[in-house]
Design an enzyme around this catalytic site. Structure first.
Site, PDB file in Angstrom:
ATOM      1  N   HIS A   1       2.938   6.982   9.745  1.00  0.00           N
ATOM      2  CA  HIS A   1       3.490   5.326   9.635  1.00  0.00           C
ATOM      3  C   HIS A   1       2.645   4.767  10.819  1.00  0.00           C
ATOM      4  O   HIS A   1       2.552   5.224  11.966  1.00  0.00           O
ATOM      5  CB  HIS A   1       4.906   5.288  10.099  1.00  0.00           C
TER       6      HIS A   1
ATOM      7  N   ARG B   1       2.492   7.304  -0.236  1.00  0.00           N
ATOM      8  CA  ARG B   1       3.732   6.638  -0.608  1.00  0.00           C
ATOM      9  C   ARG B   1       3.515   5.334  -0.360  1.00  0.00           C
ATOM     10  O   ARG B   1       3.314   4.714   0.807  1.00  0.00           O
ATOM     11  CB  ARG B   1       4.838   7.500   0.105  1.00  0.00           C
TER      12      ARG B   1
ATOM     13  N   ARG C   1      -0.962   2.079   4.133  1.00  0.00           N
ATOM     14  CA  ARG C   1      -0.532   2.576   5.621  1.00  0.00           C
ATOM     15  C   ARG C   1      -1.594   3.633   6.104  1.00  0.00           C
ATOM     16  O   ARG C   1      -1.839   3.671   7.162  1.00  0.00           O
ATOM     17  CB  ARG C   1       1.010   3.521   5.210  1.00  0.00           C
TER      18      ARG C   1
ATOM     19  N   GLU D   1       6.658  -5.664   2.077  1.00  0.00           N
ATOM     20  CA  GLU D   1       6.086  -4.818   2.783  1.00  0.00           C
ATOM     21  C   GLU D   1       4.854  -4.487   2.587  1.00  0.00           C
ATOM     22  O   GLU D   1       4.350  -4.880   1.312  1.00  0.00           O
ATOM     23  CB  GLU D   1       7.042  -3.553   2.880  1.00  0.00           C
TER      24      GLU D   1
ATOM     25  N   HIS E   1       5.334  10.493   9.279  1.00  0.00           N
ATOM     26  CA  HIS E   1       6.518   9.583   8.552  1.00  0.00           C
ATOM     27  C   HIS E   1       6.889  10.281   7.331  1.00  0.00           C
ATOM     28  O   HIS E   1       8.054  10.488   7.084  1.00  0.00           O
ATOM     29  CB  HIS E   1       5.985   8.175   8.310  1.00  0.00           C
TER      30      HIS E   1
END
Length: 524
Positions: free
Chosen positions: A227, A365, A273, A112, A330
């Site tokens: 997100h 995060r 992100r 990811e 998100h």
């Protein structure tokens, strides 16, 4: 009167992990705002990050976490949680068939964004959260009682400022006090404050608002992760398209197929992100449509069954190889300030999961670290509570810090969401933030003292206004861009002044904001 040893608000992975590991001689009660499966955890697609690959190591995972968090992290929290990750995955694997494996029986590891190695453990392809929640529910013992459709809205404090339970209202409007030696807020973040979000409908910051009203320290509320890829149709977001899709090779493109992340970040579509979200946002504001080009992913429907269902339900023909996307709220990196046992600044009150801020995530995060944190904090707090000494609190005098007052006329919920998205969303500036702060101040939500006479819908809006105020206030104070907080008028990071926490707490006269160097993010 209902008395408990442990009272847990929320039913996500952190809450269920805690409940499943508590001693069976403890009286444990879970209160959930709607149904036990109505939680962000149940919707989680991506997986759980753990350095268990042949060429991986916790030190690499730590580096990636700090880089994504822009070094605003609490390094002690990062090190402890990351090092614990392989053991947590091993324990669950030994208990049941939760995670996907290859033909050799080895755990499948995915990639990811912002990870340097394949280390994402997933279940059911892209149904990791659902698999984990169902597994944890199946492990609950008889000492755990679950009550659904209960809206907790006030923390009960005694004369020593100790938390002794909560006041709640059922769907029938009846008010009930739940007393407990230990009260745990596992109520999630606040994604529903924004127009576009991946969050469950129930996630509107209730637990954080309750803690704030009780005088608990709340920290880093400006750091909201958007997100990059929510399914986007006709001006509405329809569901999450996991970062794992880009991890398998999907590329963000415009209508004519131009890749938008070329030259933006070394990791391109797998960049952090906040970088990817900001770039998509720039294109959308200019009138472009943005798509995930999935044409190079083999067996997409088998690899991503949940995403396939979301797309097909909304009329997307995956055979064309494109999914229209837009960024949406998100994850909240900030929240109720806790230590690594979940303890808050009030005795008897704990917070775990997204409602809490341990410092693991810093300013942004790292993908799939959230379910990991939930598992870690649930396990850590269970060990503390299993060894705690329990006192008899029945009949303890309750201190009511609230004074009844006239009901406030509240705005429409959608108006709160739309103004937050426009003024306090992905890209912020002083003018918009001050306009939003002025609008929020007209309601004085944080000074509403008696919630008993408000309906469930009204209480939700009051809490939304409170959290919106905390986010806006913190975003105004942080005059730099870092992680999920991007100021167009202060586009650079300011390491000299801003590697510190934004602490907000409520005193008897309302909101007080302090900037204190309580933790150095990283000394390198």
């Amino acid at each position: 009167m209902t008395n408990n040893d442990v009272l847990i608000l929320g039913s996500g992975i952190a809450a269920l992990q805690l409940a499943s590991l508590l001693n069976k001689d403890l009286n444990v009660r879970i209160l959930t705002k709607e149904k036990v499966r109505t939680a962000n955890s149940y919707l989680a697609q991506g997986g759980i990050a753990a350095a268990i690959g042949e060429h991986d190591h916790p030190s690499k995972h730590i580096t990636d976490t700090l880089e994504a968090g822009r070094y605003h992290n609490n390094q002690k929290a990062v090190e402890q949680i990351i090092h614990a990750a392989p053991g947590l995955i091993k324990f669950i694997t030994e208990q049941g068939s939760v995670f996907d494996k290859n033909q050799k029986g080895e755990l499948l590891l995915g990639m990811e964004g912002a990870h340097s190695e394949k280390r994402i453990v997933h279940g059911g392809g892209d149904a990791t959260g659902k698999n984990m929640v169902e597994f944890l529910i199946s492990t609950l013992k008889e000492n755990v009682t679950i009550e659904e459709d209960v809206f907790a809205y006030e923390l009960l404090l005694n004369s020593e400022n100790r938390c002794i339970g909560v006041k709640a209202k059922g769907s029938d409007g009846q008010i009930k006090n739940y007393y407990s030696n230990n009260t745990i807020l596992a109520t999630g973040g606040c994604g529903q404050l924004f127009t576009y979000t991946s969050n469950a409908d129930t996630v509107s910051g209730d637990g954080i608002a309750m803690a704030y009203l009780a005088g608990v320290e709340v920290v880093d509320m400006e750091f909201i992760q958007f997100h990059p890829t929510l399914l986007y149709l006709n001006g509405e977001t329809k569901g999450l398209i996991s970062e794992a899709v880009r991890g398998e090779g999907a590329v963000l493109v415009t209508d004519d197929g131009t890749p938008i992340m070329e030259g933006v970040h070394p990791l391109k579509d797998l960049g952090p992100r906040h970088v990817v979200s900001q770039k998509i946002y720039e294109y959308l504001k200019k009138g472009y449509n943005i798509y995930l080009d999935i044409s190079k992913i083999k067996n997409f429907k088998q690899r991503f069954p949940s995403i396939t269902s979301i797309c097909e339900e909304n009329g997307i023909q995956l055979s064309k190889g494109r999914i229209p996307v837009a960024p949406g709220s998100h994850f909240l990196m900030g929240g109720i300030k806790t230590d690594l046992f979940g303890r808050t600044s009030i005795k008897g009150l704990f917070a775990i999961g997204e409602a809490a801020c341990t410092g693991l995530h810093g300013a942004n995060r790292l993908a799939s670290n959230s379910l990991l944190e939930g598992l870690y904090m649930g396990e850590k707090l269970s060990s503390w509570l299993n060894e705690a000494v329990y006192e008899d609190i029945v009949g303890t005098e309750i201190k009511r810090p609230f004074i009844p007052q006239e009901k406030v006329i509240l705005p429409d919920r959608q108006q709160i969401k739309d103004t937050m998205m426009e003024r306090v969303g992905i890209v912020r500036n002083e003018v918009n933030l001050k306009n939003q702060k002025a609008w929020l101040d007209t309601f004085n939500a944080h000074q509403i003292n008696d919630l008993d006479n408000y309906s469930l819908e009204e209480m939700t809006k009051i809490f939304m206004l409170m959290i919106a105020n905390l986010i806006t206030e913190a975003a105004l104070k942080r005059t730099e861009s870092r992680g999920g907080h991007y100021r167009s008028d202060y586009p650079m990071e300011d390491d000299h002044h801003w590697l510190n926490k934004t602490i907000i707490h409520k005193n008897s006269r309302g909101m007080e904001t302090n900037h204190e160097y309580i933790e150095t993010a990283l000394a390198t």
